[in-house]
Design an enzyme around this catalytic site. Structure first.
Site, PDB file in Angstrom:
ATOM      1  N   LYS A 101      13.134   0.986 -14.019  1.00  0.00           N
ATOM      2  CA  LYS A 101      12.227   0.462 -12.996  1.00  0.00           C
ATOM      3  C   LYS A 101      10.951   1.307 -13.018  1.00  0.00           C
ATOM      4  O   LYS A 101      10.603   1.985 -12.062  1.00  0.00           O
ATOM      5  CB  LYS A 101      12.884   0.546 -11.606  1.00  0.00           C
ATOM      6  N   THR A 160       6.868   1.829   7.510  1.00  0.00           N
ATOM      7  CA  THR A 160       5.684   2.375   6.820  1.00  0.00           C
ATOM      8  C   THR A 160       4.692   2.945   7.828  1.00  0.00           C
ATOM      9  O   THR A 160       4.121   4.027   7.609  1.00  0.00           O
ATOM     10  CB  THR A 160       5.017   1.274   5.971  1.00  0.00           C
ATOM     11  N   HIS A 203       4.149  13.187  -4.935  1.00  0.00           N
ATOM     12  CA  HIS A 203       4.742  13.484  -3.636  1.00  0.00           C
ATOM     13  C   HIS A 203       5.996  14.342  -3.800  1.00  0.00           C
ATOM     14  O   HIS A 203       6.136  15.384  -3.152  1.00  0.00           O
ATOM     15  CB  HIS A 203       5.082  12.186  -2.897  1.00  0.00           C
ATOM     16  N   GLN A 231       5.980   6.229   9.016  1.00  0.00           N
ATOM     17  CA  GLN A 231       5.764   7.250   7.982  1.00  0.00           C
ATOM     18  C   GLN A 231       4.329   7.773   8.031  1.00  0.00           C
ATOM     19  O   GLN A 231       4.103   8.985   7.909  1.00  0.00           O
ATOM     20  CB  GLN A 231       6.037   6.677   6.596  1.00  0.00           C
ATOM     21  N   LYS A 239      10.522  -3.405   8.142  1.00  0.00           N
ATOM     22  CA  LYS A 239      10.027  -2.579   7.027  1.00  0.00           C
ATOM     23  C   LYS A 239       8.577  -2.133   7.263  1.00  0.00           C
ATOM     24  O   LYS A 239       8.234  -0.969   7.033  1.00  0.00           O
ATOM     25  CB  LYS A 239      10.125  -3.342   5.708  1.00  0.00           C
ATOM     26  N   GLN A 285       8.198   1.469 -10.330  1.00  0.00           N
ATOM     27  CA  GLN A 285       8.390   2.241  -9.101  1.00  0.00           C
ATOM     28  C   GLN A 285       8.060   3.723  -9.292  1.00  0.00           C
ATOM     29  O   GLN A 285       7.963   4.463  -8.322  1.00  0.00           O
ATOM     30  CB  GLN A 285       9.823   2.080  -8.597  1.00  0.00           C
ATOM     31  N   TYR A 325      17.318   1.961   5.870  1.00  0.00           N
ATOM     32  CA  TYR A 325      16.708   0.716   5.401  1.00  0.00           C
ATOM     33  C   TYR A 325      17.131   0.407   3.969  1.00  0.00           C
ATOM     34  O   TYR A 325      17.532  -0.718   3.655  1.00  0.00           O
ATOM     35  CB  TYR A 325      15.176   0.800   5.504  1.00  0.00           C
ATOM     36  N   LYS A 383      14.833  18.223  -0.613  1.00  0.00           N
ATOM     37  CA  LYS A 383      13.633  17.779  -1.324  1.00  0.00           C
ATOM     38  C   LYS A 383      13.915  17.701  -2.827  1.00  0.00           C
ATOM     39  O   LYS A 383      13.413  16.813  -3.509  1.00  0.00           O
ATOM     40  CB  LYS A 383      12.447  18.729  -1.062  1.00  0.00           C
ATOM     41  N   ARG A 441      17.318   3.194 -14.402  1.00  0.00           N
ATOM     42  CA  ARG A 441      17.422   1.743 -14.198  1.00  0.00           C
ATOM     43  C   ARG A 441      16.263   0.991 -14.839  1.00  0.00           C
ATOM     44  O   ARG A 441      16.153  -0.219 -14.698  1.00  0.00           O
ATOM     45  CB  ARG A 441      17.465   1.422 -12.697  1.00  0.00           C
TER      46      ARG A 441
END
Length: 182
Positions: free
Chosen positions: A93, A162, A104, A165, A158, A96, A141, A78, A91
């Site tokens: 990003k 989800t 989480h 999950q 994909k 994201q 993935y 974790k 990066r």
């Protein structure tokens, strides 16, 4: 001028912390010394129970040690998964790095520390095992998606990932609730 104000503020905060710490310590010592205080007996009970448990070596089976070891490795994973956030930032990003993503990863690390500390057994193993299997699929993935357009056209699954999950999330929450109830 701003530097002097910052120094004054830091000095004030340090002084307040010291005063609060000293007052708390003084109150705790007063509770320990006062036989009539309600917390005195609680502290004595804690002291005696910890003292006795430290003197006796618990008898633990090898399978329980193995489960606890697997849960410890899961807990470490974790922390490693939180590196996702670091890589997103490196990066650039930032889209994201959402609140949900950070929440989480922070909460999972904290909750699994609690799980390892106080509930390192079979009940915890179910959720960890299920979550680890889902993460294997997720990272498979991600690995395939990073291989470029030749492979990406085969990643039609994909949306099912989800869904899996979400199912895992609800099953684990249900299992945890049932474990707490029983």
């Amino acid at each position: 001028m701003a530097g002097k104000e910052a120094n004054r503020l830091n000095t004030l905060i340090a002084t307040l912390e010291e005063v609060i710490r000293d007052r708390m310590l003084a109150r705790l010592l007063a509770i320990i010394d006062n036989d009539c205080h309600p917390l005195h007996s609680t502290l004595d009970n804690l002291k005696s129970s910890f003292g006795n448990s430290l003197k006796q070596k618990p008898q633990v089976s090898q399978s329980r040690v193995e489960v606890a070891g697997a849960l410890w490795r899961y807990f470490i994973s974790k922390g490693i998964e939180y590196l996702d956030t670091v890589f997103f930032i490196l990066r650039k990003k930032f889209n994201q790095v959402t609140f949900l993503h950070v929440y989480h990863h922070c909460s999972m690390f904290t909750l699994w520390w609690i799980g390892i500390k106080w509930v390192a057994g079979g009940q915890s193993f179910f959720g960890a095992h299920m979550n680890a299997m889902i993460h294997v699929l997720m990272y498979l993935y991600y690995s395939l998606a990073s291989c470029g357009p030749k492979i990406q056209k085969y990643l039609w699954w994909k949306k099912y990932l989800t869904i899996i999950q979400m199912i895992q999330f609800h099953v684990t929450i249900g299992h945890t609730a049932l474990s707490l109830y029983l």
